[in-house]
Design an enzyme around this catalytic site. Structure first.
Site, mmCIF file in Angstrom:
data_model
loop_
_atom_site.group_PDB
_atom_site.id
_atom_site.type_symbol
_atom_site.label_atom_id
_atom_site.label_comp_id
_atom_site.label_asym_id
_atom_site.label_seq_id
_atom_site.Cartn_x
_atom_site.Cartn_y
_atom_site.Cartn_z
ATOM 1 N N THR A 146 0.873 -1.182 0.000
ATOM 2 C CA THR A 146 0.000 0.000 0.000
ATOM 3 C C THR A 146 0.907 1.228 0.000
ATOM 4 O OG1 THR A 146 -0.232 -0.239 2.402
ATOM 5 C CG2 THR A 146 -2.026 -1.076 1.032
ATOM 6 N N THR A 179 0.704 -3.263 12.066
ATOM 7 C CA THR A 179 -0.256 -3.134 10.974
ATOM 8 C C THR A 179 0.346 -3.759 9.744
ATOM 9 O OG1 THR A 179 -1.223 -1.183 11.860
ATOM 10 C CG2 THR A 179 -1.539 -1.545 9.544
ATOM 11 N N GLU A 259 6.398 4.970 7.420
ATOM 12 C CA GLU A 259 6.022 6.165 6.674
ATOM 13 C C GLU A 259 6.776 7.408 7.157
ATOM 14 O OE1 GLU A 259 1.853 6.143 7.319
ATOM 15 O OE2 GLU A 259 1.435 4.759 5.683
#
Length: 383
Positions: A146, A179, A259
């Site tokens: 993703t 996650t 991120e």
């Protein structure tokens, strides 16, 4: 490398059209046997995505013939229709492979609260089934990304058998698990109970100790599938060690790709009264945003570490706490230690050691710094 390193597995990664970007977004991993033993660990979030609810039921049978994974949509908080979409996906995989839908695990990742485009996802399952290959592990790992900037695979093994794996995850990393979606495969001849024990032991010290931002996902899934195709029955200790090695490798790759991060932070808590208390202290340090900002600015602000420790219920004497940053003991006995200007923080990796002087237990946890890029990534995630 990856999920097709073990004998008895095929995989594929295709572009079904789920993502507007037109990048690969659907993966399929198939176990060709002769064994179909499987174990799984899932998110501890009480709000669980439809594919998690489905796969939890599948894993109760201890048998998985295939795993289908999509990126571009989490299928979480989508109500009964979302669960029907998961069921339909498993049914389509079952029809393509001539296996029971009840032996198909389903995983999804992406934006919460939107239904998946089944008009492209289901035909995509057909594309993936047609593309299955014993060398398709890398393509599958790419298709589940993703916000990941790189795909993630790992490999370990013993005499005549291997454990391979793939993972996705770059943000919102926190236990229960992190996650992520992870599929591990092995060609060792291992029964369900042993798989489950090895997987839970490994996740406890690897994925459960990656804590990027303290936010827990709705879709976390880690699966371990055994084909038995090597015919080798491994030593249980050696097998568990290999599973842990692959999980540790993937966990490090997750935090390295967090991120917006510019620093990977390893937190070692030593001389704690118990391991659980060491983990609690490490996690509290990892979630201290003031410290994470300081690390981003290459500021060895050890006071932030002590302040974080002081919020826990762990056993310690504040006047006996020691803290080192990259090997420099900047705090000794709860006060100023070595000259903080001696700390070199220019490298990407930063190691913080907190010594509680309350026992002999220890734990290590990984996190990352807090940056403007992280804020941008997550402020614009759905728009």
């Amino acid at each position: 490398m990856g999920v097709t390193a073990a004998k008895g597995f095929r995989a594929a990664g295709v572009t079904a059209g789920i993502k507007a970007s037109g990048t690969p977004d659907l993966a399929l991993v198939v176990n060709d046997g002769p064994s179909f033993a499987a174990a799984g660990v899932f998110t501890g979030n009480r709000v669980k995505a439809a594919p998690v609810l489905w796969s939890e039921q599948v894993l109760k049978g201890g048998r998985v013939a295939a795993v289908v994974l999509n990126s571009g949509g989490a299928n979480a908080c989508t109500g009964p229709l979302g669960f029907q979409d998961t069921h339909a996906t498993a049914e389509r995989v079952g029809a393509e492979l001539d296996v029971s839908a009840g032996e198909v695990a389903v995983c999804s990742t992406g934006l919460i609260g939107e239904r998946l485009p089944m008009d492209v996802l289901l035909p995509g399952v057909g594309l993936a089934a047609a593309a299955l290959s014993a060398t398709g592990g890398e393509a599958a790992a790419i298709a589940i990304k993703t916000t990941d900037t790189v795909h993630k695979t790992a490999l370990a093994g013993g005499a005549g058998w291997v454990v391979g794996g793939m993972a996705k995850g770059a943000g919102m990393l926190a236990p229960g698990l992190a996650t992520m979606l992870v599929v591990l495969t092995t060609d060792a001849a291992v029964e369900v109970g042993q798989l489950d024990r090895a997987l839970r032991a490994a996740t406890r010290t690897t994925f459960d100790r990656v804590d990027s931002d303290g936010c827990m996902s709705t879709n976390d899934t880690v699966l371990l599938l055994a084909s038995g195709a090597s015919g080798v029955v491994p030593d249980p200790t050696g097998f568990a060690a290999a599973v842990e090695q692959v999980c540790a490798d993937l966990a490090r790759q997750l935090v390295a790709d967090a991120e917006g991060a510019s620093k990977e932070i390893r937190i070692d808590v030593v001389d704690a009264a118990t391991e659980d208390e060491a983990v609690t202290v490490a996690r509290t340090i990892a979630r201290n945003n003031l410290l994470k900002c300081a690390i981003h600015g290459e500021d060895p602000n050890w006071g932030r570490v002590l302040a974080a420790i002081g919020t826990t219920d762990a056993a310690f004497d504040p006047d006996r706490l020691d803290v080192a940053i990259n090997g420099v003991w900047v705090c000794r006995a709860g006060a100023t230690g070595e000259d903080r200007t001696l700390v070199d923080m220019t490298d990407r990796q930063v190691v913080i050691t907190a010594r509680l002087n309350a026992g002999t237990a220890a734990a290590t946890l990984w996190t990352n710094d807090l940056t403007a890029d992280y804020v941008h990534e997550n402020s614009a995630y759905s728009t």
